[in-house]
Design a protein around this motif. Structure first.
Motif, PDB file in Angstrom:
ATOM      1  N   ASP A 122      -8.661  -3.358  14.999  1.00  0.00           N
ATOM      2  CA  ASP A 122      -7.543  -2.605  14.405  1.00  0.00           C
ATOM      3  C   ASP A 122      -8.107  -2.173  13.084  1.00  0.00           C
ATOM      4  N   VAL A 123      -7.995  -0.793  12.757  1.00  0.00           N
ATOM      5  CA  VAL A 123      -8.630  -0.326  11.218  1.00  0.00           C
ATOM      6  C   VAL A 123      -7.370   0.685  10.869  1.00  0.00           C
ATOM      7  N   SER A 124      -6.212   0.177  11.071  1.00  0.00           N
ATOM      8  CA  SER A 124      -4.922   0.785  10.593  1.00  0.00           C
ATOM      9  C   SER A 124      -5.146   1.083   9.076  1.00  0.00           C
ATOM     10  N   ALA A 125      -5.772   0.184   8.320  1.00  0.00           N
ATOM     11  CA  ALA A 125      -5.702   0.401   6.828  1.00  0.00           C
ATOM     12  C   ALA A 125      -6.742   1.140   6.339  1.00  0.00           C
ATOM     13  N   ARG A 136       2.014  10.737   6.692  1.00  0.00           N
ATOM     14  CA  ARG A 136       2.802  10.057   7.896  1.00  0.00           C
ATOM     15  C   ARG A 136       2.034   8.460   7.735  1.00  0.00           C
ATOM     16  N   PRO A 137       2.533   7.768   6.944  1.00  0.00           N
ATOM     17  CA  PRO A 137       1.939   6.625   6.705  1.00  0.00           C
ATOM     18  C   PRO A 137       1.998   5.530   7.908  1.00  0.00           C
ATOM     19  N   PHE A 138       1.269   4.621   8.000  1.00  0.00           N
ATOM     20  CA  PHE A 138       1.099   3.327   8.799  1.00  0.00           C
ATOM     21  C   PHE A 138       0.889   3.839  10.258  1.00  0.00           C
ATOM     22  N   ARG A 146       4.341  -3.901   2.341  1.00  0.00           N
ATOM     23  CA  ARG A 146       3.182  -2.808   2.420  1.00  0.00           C
ATOM     24  C   ARG A 146       3.488  -1.517   1.773  1.00  0.00           C
ATOM     25  N   THR A 147       2.379  -0.955   1.065  1.00  0.00           N
ATOM     26  CA  THR A 147       2.559   0.521   0.293  1.00  0.00           C
ATOM     27  C   THR A 147       1.539   1.375   0.810  1.00  0.00           C
ATOM     28  N   SER A 148       2.021   2.453   1.100  1.00  0.00           N
ATOM     29  CA  SER A 148       1.012   3.411   1.914  1.00  0.00           C
ATOM     30  C   SER A 148       0.158   3.803   0.555  1.00  0.00           C
ATOM     31  N   PRO A 149      -1.059   4.467   0.817  1.00  0.00           N
ATOM     32  CA  PRO A 149      -1.859   4.925  -0.006  1.00  0.00           C
ATOM     33  C   PRO A 149      -1.347   6.062  -0.902  1.00  0.00           C
TER      34      PRO A 149
END
Lengths: 204, 98
Positions: free
Chosen positions: A117-120, A40-42, A13-16
């Motif tokens: 789950d809406v983490s993304a 503060r990703p993820f 995974r790559t953070s935005p």
């Protein structure tokens, strides 16, 4: 021969805002007018919808370890989880480390409602330092003065033109901004631009 | 710029809201019995009063709930805001400097 690669979802995974990490770090300002920005990703985010008057609300509160906030702007924290009020029957549960959505779904026990789950959906930006409030006030229409807004409060609003959830953590002040992932690039650049003023001396 | 009070979130800037047209327009009780003209009246025809007007607004960047606002179309003053399940509030009779 191809090198062995870790192909687990967490490693891939790559953070935005990964591409702006260096820009955000170098934009930091120190001193009395200091302000820093970082991603503060993820963070795990779970959207929770249910009738606040139902027994399911009590069961979910028990699972979370804290009652769900009932008023606009309020949050309740318990251990790694923070429940943020989004609407009269809607909450966002932010957790680090991840929360077990299956447990929450179990607490709902088939009653009307949803646990998703809406983490993304969003990413988290942390803006901190003595000048953080001034930076936000350039583009946020809310009253962020301590008499109206403080640690543990969270409101959805717009910062610049970007809709974001604004959550204050402490008196530093430290704010967390949660924009949609696709708007995060713009918001981060907007904040970097807004922060640059505090590098120089104050203009009376 | 209007300052509109959301029944759930309190006073917020107009830019946080979306407008939803006239409030209290009931869906026809027997839609099958309506002729074209009556349908057109239901779908397209709206009041355009000079003075207090009940209209729907949605707090799109906040709690995302629809609610009703009573707004004066002359002065743009927001007179009241109330939830969808509440009846249209009675306005106090014009007094003071009116």
């Amino acid at each position: 021969m191809a090198e062995p690669t870790d192909t687990s979802p967490v490693a891939l995974r790559t953070s935005p805002l990964a591409h702006l990490a260096d820009r955000m770090r170098t934009a930091a300002v120190t001193g009395a007018r200091g302000v820093t920005l970082a991603e503060r990703p993820f963070l795990t985010m779970v959207n929770l919808r249910l009738d606040p008057a139902s027994e399911a609300a009590d069961r979910v509160a028990k699972t979370l370890g804290a009652p769900l906030p009932r008023e606009c702007g309020h949050t309740t924290a318990s251990g790694p989880h923070t429940a943020v009020w989004l609407g009269p029957d809607e909450w966002l549960v932010l957790s680090e480390p991840p929360i077990d959505t299956a447990e929450l779904r179990q607490a709902l026990a088939g009653d009307p409602g949803s646990v998703v789950d809406v983490s993304a959906n969003r990413t988290t930006l942390e803006l901190s330092g003595p000048a953080a409030r001034q930076v936000l006030e350039k583009g946020c229409r809310l009253d962020l003065h301590p008499r109206a807004f403080g640690p543990g409060r969270a409101l959805s609003t717009t910062v610049g033109p970007v809709p974001a959830l604004l959550w204050q953590l402490d008196d530093a002040p430290t704010y967390r901004l949660l924009p949609r992932s696709s708007f995060a690039d713009y918001l981060a650049r907007w904040l970097i631009d807004a922060m640059s003023e505090y590098r120089g001396p104050e203009v009376p | 710029m209007l300052l509109i009070t959301c029944p759930w979130c309190g006073p917020r800037d107009e830019a946080e809201y979306h407008y939803g047209g006239q409030a209290h327009v009931p869906y026809p009780e027997r839609p099958a019995d309506l002729d074209d003209e009556q349908w057109a009246a239901y779908v397209f025809y709206r009041d355009n009063p000079k003075g207090p007007f009940a209209e729907r607004w949605m707090h799109s960047t906040g709690c995302r709930r629809w609610f009703n606002v009573l707004r004066d179309t002359v002065s743009y003053e927001v007179l009241a805001s109330y939830r969808l399940d509440a009846p249209r509030p009675e306005l106090p009779q014009a007094g003071g400097n009116r």
